[in-house]
Design a protein around this motif. Sequence first.
Motif, short mmCIF file in Angstrom:
data_model
loop_
_atom_site.label_atom_id
_atom_site.label_comp_id
_atom_site.label_asym_id
_atom_site.label_seq_id
_atom_site.Cartn_x
_atom_site.Cartn_y
_atom_site.Cartn_z
N GLU A 9 34.24 36.11 36.94
CA GLU A 9 33.51 35.59 38.06
C GLU A 9 32.30 35.40 37.76
O GLU A 9 31.66 35.85 36.64
CB GLU A 9 33.44 36.55 39.48
CG GLU A 9 34.83 36.41 40.14
CD GLU A 9 35.01 35.36 40.95
OE1 GLU A 9 33.95 34.87 41.56
OE2 GLU A 9 36.03 34.96 40.97
N THR A 10 31.16 34.66 38.43
CA THR A 10 30.23 34.28 38.12
C THR A 10 29.30 35.64 38.19
O THR A 10 28.15 35.68 37.35
CB THR A 10 29.21 33.23 39.27
OG1 THR A 10 29.47 33.69 40.63
CG2 THR A 10 30.04 31.94 39.09
N GLN A 33 34.24 30.70 40.59
CA GLN A 33 33.56 30.98 41.80
C GLN A 33 34.63 30.62 42.91
O GLN A 33 34.76 29.65 43.10
CB GLN A 33 32.38 30.38 42.00
CG GLN A 33 31.61 30.99 43.00
CD GLN A 33 30.03 30.29 43.02
OE1 GLN A 33 29.87 29.06 42.51
NE2 GLN A 33 29.10 30.81 43.15
#
Length: 169
Positions: A9-10, A33
């Motif tokens: 994930e970011t 995302q």
Amino acid sequence: MIMDVEAVETSTSVVEIGKIMGEKEIGSVVVTQNGDAVGIICERDMLDKVIAVDARPGELTAEDIMEEPLTTVEPGENLLDAIRLMVQNHIGHLPVVKNGNLAGILTVQDVLKATPEILETLPAREERKGATKELSGEGVCEICGEVRSSLVEYNGKWICRECQDFLTG
């Protein structure tokens, strides 16, 4: 392509990304995302954006160092077209996306594994000597897809000098 792609994930810390890449012995992770692939982090990004600038990896997230926008291909893409895309964009990891979902990744190593089969389709070295015609003015190389100021005709295709040098060794 490799179908088992590591994604983060970011918000994932760069330290965690480094651990994942080291433990899994991989050269990249795709950044997502809300389930959508939005970027990629490669070993080079870790070197250039963390180590070379003496950044604190514990204070950085994937979003801080990822490459975006993400260049992708569909699973049915022709291998040579995918290679051209990698060369044109100076990338070594090309995510494969199907209907918006991450399906795999094509790497330089995958291309190298396929190279013997690709090379078998090329004419013998003796047949590749010399260009027959030269084209002045801008044109698009039929091998790499780059716009060049001069092209040469080679085995019925208009190609740039760099591709000619590659083919003729």
